[in-house]
Design an enzyme around this catalytic site. Structure first.
Site, PDB file in Angstrom:
ATOM      1  CG  ASP A 178      -5.957  -3.278  -1.336  1.00  0.00           C
ATOM      2  OD1 ASP A 178      -5.289  -2.983  -0.326  1.00  0.00           O
ATOM      3  OD2 ASP A 178      -6.393  -4.418  -1.553  1.00  0.00           O
ATOM      4  N   GLY A 231       0.769  -1.236   0.000  1.00  0.00           N
ATOM      5  CA  GLY A 231       0.000   0.000   0.000  1.00  0.00           C
ATOM      6  C   GLY A 231       0.803   1.290   0.000  1.00  0.00           C
ATOM      7  CD  GLU A 260       2.863   0.167   7.341  1.00  0.00           C
ATOM      8  OE1 GLU A 260       2.304   0.312   6.225  1.00  0.00           O
ATOM      9  OE2 GLU A 260       2.761  -0.858   7.996  1.00  0.00           O
ATOM     10  CG  ASP A 307      -6.387  -0.677  11.375  1.00  0.00           C
ATOM     11  OD1 ASP A 307      -7.188   0.229  11.621  1.00  0.00           O
ATOM     12  OD2 ASP A 307      -6.720  -1.877  11.324  1.00  0.00           O
ATOM     13  NE  ARG A 311      -2.905  -2.463  -4.058  1.00  0.00           N
ATOM     14  CZ  ARG A 311      -2.699  -2.731  -2.775  1.00  0.00           C
ATOM     15  NH1 ARG A 311      -2.447  -1.756  -1.930  1.00  0.00           N
ATOM     16  NH2 ARG A 311      -2.752  -3.968  -2.325  1.00  0.00           N
TER      17      ARG A 311
HETATM   18  P1  5GP Z   1      -1.995  -2.753  11.174  1.00  0.00           P
HETATM   19  O1  5GP Z   1      -3.276  -3.211  11.807  1.00  0.00           O
HETATM   20  O2  5GP Z   1      -0.947  -3.818  11.239  1.00  0.00           O
HETATM   21  O3  5GP Z   1      -1.528  -1.442  11.733  1.00  0.00           O
HETATM   22  O4  5GP Z   1      -2.310  -2.505   9.647  1.00  0.00           O
HETATM   23  C1  5GP Z   1      -2.263  -3.590   8.766  1.00  0.00           C
HETATM   24  C2  5GP Z   1      -2.633  -3.240   7.373  1.00  0.00           C
HETATM   25  O5  5GP Z   1      -4.035  -3.213   7.294  1.00  0.00           O
HETATM   26  C3  5GP Z   1      -2.212  -1.896   6.794  1.00  0.00           C
HETATM   27  O6  5GP Z   1      -0.876  -1.849   6.347  1.00  0.00           O
HETATM   28  C4  5GP Z   1      -3.170  -1.814   5.622  1.00  0.00           C
HETATM   29  O7  5GP Z   1      -2.677  -2.567   4.550  1.00  0.00           O
HETATM   30  C5  5GP Z   1      -4.416  -2.469   6.192  1.00  0.00           C
HETATM   31  N1  5GP Z   1      -5.388  -1.439   6.605  1.00  0.00           N
HETATM   32  C6  5GP Z   1      -5.673  -0.996   7.841  1.00  0.00           C
HETATM   33  N2  5GP Z   1      -6.643  -0.069   7.831  1.00  0.00           N
HETATM   34  C7  5GP Z   1      -6.984   0.071   6.522  1.00  0.00           C
HETATM   35  C8  5GP Z   1      -7.930   0.915   5.840  1.00  0.00           C
HETATM   36  O8  5GP Z   1      -8.695   1.714   6.401  1.00  0.00           O
HETATM   37  N3  5GP Z   1      -7.977   0.784   4.479  1.00  0.00           N
HETATM   38  C9  5GP Z   1      -7.181  -0.078   3.781  1.00  0.00           C
HETATM   39  N4  5GP Z   1      -7.321  -0.103   2.471  1.00  0.00           N
HETATM   40  N5  5GP Z   1      -6.268  -0.875   4.401  1.00  0.00           N
HETATM   41  C10 5GP Z   1      -6.175  -0.785   5.753  1.00  0.00           C
HETATM   42 MG    MG Z   2       0.648  -1.292   4.663  1.00  0.00          MG
END
Ligand code: 5GP
Ligand code: MG
Length: 178
Positions: free
Chosen positions: A162, A48, A102, A106, A168
């Site tokens: 995405d 992403g 990044e 999330d 994207r």
């Molecule tokens: P983490 O939970 O490890 O911080 O995030 C993991 C991954 O979840 C991110 O790198 C991203 O690819 C995906 N992600 C989290 N929130 C979103 C969102 O709102 N939209 C999209 N498209 N991907 C997300």
């Molecule tokens: Mg990512």
């Protein structure tokens, strides 16, 4: 276009192209100032981040290198339940000032598992820059050093992010309509 659909879902315009461009430029000013004498080794976490990486990289000054990694997680192999290894990191990280980038943080799970791996390569320092940050979703002890936008805990697409492989290529960021 302020309303779009991706697959079966409706999204509305959330952060437009111009606002993203302006914020990325501001982050660039901040990062250039902080790393004035030692340009960082930028490491982007695929997939992403590629759009943000391309824009941020071009506002960084000096001898800045960039490399991308893909993270692969193996579940259930340690007591922590998760080991993340990086594939494709070609640069020598040892003794370098690393700036991890990044698209979005999330829960923070990805970085929480990757940071200890990265530290094993003995970087001099590690900082984190993320375009988007969802503080309400954060489940791990993690503090990004550079944040483009703090957003509420709703799903977004566009600008590299995405929904099931699509969206994207949108130039702006769109939020799920619920
Ligand atoms: P983490 O939970 O490890 O911080 O995030 C993991 C991954 O979840 C991110 O790198 C991203 O690819 C995906 N992600 C989290 N929130 C979103 C969102 O709102 N939209 C999209 N498209 N991907 C997300
Ligand atoms: Mg990512």
């Amino acid at each position: 276009m302020s309303r779009i659909s991706v697959h079966d879902k409706e999204f509305e315009l959330f952060i437009d192209e111009g606002s993203i461009r302006q914020r990325v430029a501001e982050l660039g000013v901040q990062i250039n100032r902080d790393y004035k004498d030692n340009p960082p080794l930028v490491i982007g976490i695929m997939n992403g981040v590629f759009v943000f990486a391309a824009d941020l990289y071009r506002v960084l000054e000096g001898d800045v290198k960039i490399s991308f990694v893909r993270l692969k997680s193996y579940e259930g192999m340690t007591s922590s339940g998760n080991v993340v290894s990086a594939i494709g990191l070609e640069e020598d990280v040892s003794g370098r000032d690393v700036l991890l980038i990044e698209d979005i943080i999330d829960t923070g799970r990805t970085l929480h598992h990757f940071l200890p791996e990265l530290r094993k390569s003995n970087p001099k320092s590690i900082k984190i820059a993320t375009l988007l940050f969802k503080p309400e979703a954060l489940k791990f002890d993690l503090k990004p050093d550079y944040i483009g936008f703090e957003i509420e805990n709703k799903f977004v697409v566009g600008y590299g992010l995405d929904y099931d492989g699509l969206g994207r290529n949108l130039s702006s960021i769109y939020q799920l309509v619920v």
